[in-house]
Design an enzyme around this catalytic site. Structure first.
Site, PDB file in Angstrom:
ATOM      1  N   ARG A   1      -8.028  -4.420  -3.150  1.00 32.40           N
ATOM      2  CA  ARG A   1      -7.277  -3.200  -4.024  1.00 32.40           C
ATOM      3  C   ARG A   1      -8.205  -3.042  -5.109  1.00 32.40           C
ATOM      4  O   ARG A   1      -8.250  -3.676  -6.216  1.00 32.40           O
ATOM      5  CB  ARG A   1      -6.255  -3.367  -4.588  1.00 32.40           C
TER       6      ARG A   1
ATOM      7  N   CYS B   1       0.778  -1.275  -0.126  1.00 28.86           N
ATOM      8  CA  CYS B   1      -0.006   0.034   0.033  1.00 28.86           C
ATOM      9  C   CYS B   1       0.738   1.087  -0.075  1.00 28.86           C
ATOM     10  O   CYS B   1       0.350   2.069  -0.545  1.00 28.86           O
ATOM     11  CB  CYS B   1      -0.714   0.000   1.120  1.00 28.86           C
TER      12      CYS B   1
END
Ligand code: BEZ
Length: 238
Positions: A138, A55
């Site tokens: 995601r 991330c």
């Protein structure tokens, strides 16, 4: 939107649907989505958790490209199921300490939504229990200036996104809208585009026998040239 209360799953929005509305607290103040973004393209994306390496690499990359997206009239909005103070601390750490692929002192200026209750993540089908029931996958939603979802892409937790591809998707969608064309496999600005299929036997015959400014591989598969400068000038001036 239909919700199954036993499993806490929610019907996922689809391409062509209006983006589900919500109000949220973010690292840039409150937002009213998608109304306050009317007139702009938006990429709404989720990430699993703050203070995690994939991330972090994604946020740095997206932040570094934010200006390119802004020039194409596109705003970025991130989300995870962490709280606001975690978001703030993580973004400060990224700016102060993290260096990745030549990027450093990266300031994330786009809003990052806090979604501790997972209400927004569930609305958008970002919680996919087979992958994780406590983290968002995601997800990427490309939303047009009228608030319509135009592209949805999902990646698992372990796989960092390709942000050049997300930019390519945005430019391809805008090109399709601006020139009433489609874009073939692996299209990039400057490559030939696909003209709409012939709608009658007469047009099919004419295209094959007397093509004007188009190249036909067969009657149903015709392309034309739009140079990169024309594409980018049209998109970037909007
Ligand atoms: C990461 O961003 O590194 C990550 C987050 C959740 C699960 C696995 C990896």
């Amino acid at each position: 939107m239909e919700t199954n209360t036993q499993t806490q799953t929610t019907a996922m929005p689809r391409i062509g649907d209006r983006a589900p509305a919500f109000k949220a607290v973010t690292t840039q103040g409150e937002i009213n989505f998608p109304d306050q973004y009317a007139g702009s393209w938006v990429i709404l994306f989720s990430h699993p958790a703050d203070f995690t390496p994939v991330c972090t690499s994604e946020f740095m990359t997206f932040a570094a490209m934010e200006e390119d997206f802004a020039k194409a009239n596109c705003k970025l909005v991130g989300l995870s199921v962490d709280g606001l103070y975690s978001h703030i601390a993580w973004l400060r750490t990224i700016k102060e300490k993290i260096e990745f692929k030549g990027m450093k002192n990266v300031e994330v200026k786009f809003p990052l939504i806090e979604d501790i209750t997972m209400e927004i993540a569930r609305k958008y089908g970002m919680i996919q229990p087979g992958e994780s029931s406590t983290k968002a996958v995601r997800a990427v939603f490309v939303i047009d200036p009228k608030g319509i979802i135009r592209t949805i892409i999902y990646y698992p937790l372990s796989l960092g996104r390709n942000f050049d591809e997300l930019y390519r998707v945005l430019i391809a969608l805008q090109t399709a809208d601006a020139f009433s064309v489609a874009t073939p496999a692996d299209w990039r600005p400057g490559d030939d585009v696909i003209v709409p299929p012939a709608g009658s036997c007469g047009v099919a015959k004419e295209r094959m026998e007397n093509p004007k400014d188009i190249t036909c591989h067969d009657w149903f598969f015709c392309t034309k040239k739009i140079d990169k400068e024309t594409v980018m000038k049209t998109i970037l001036k909007k």
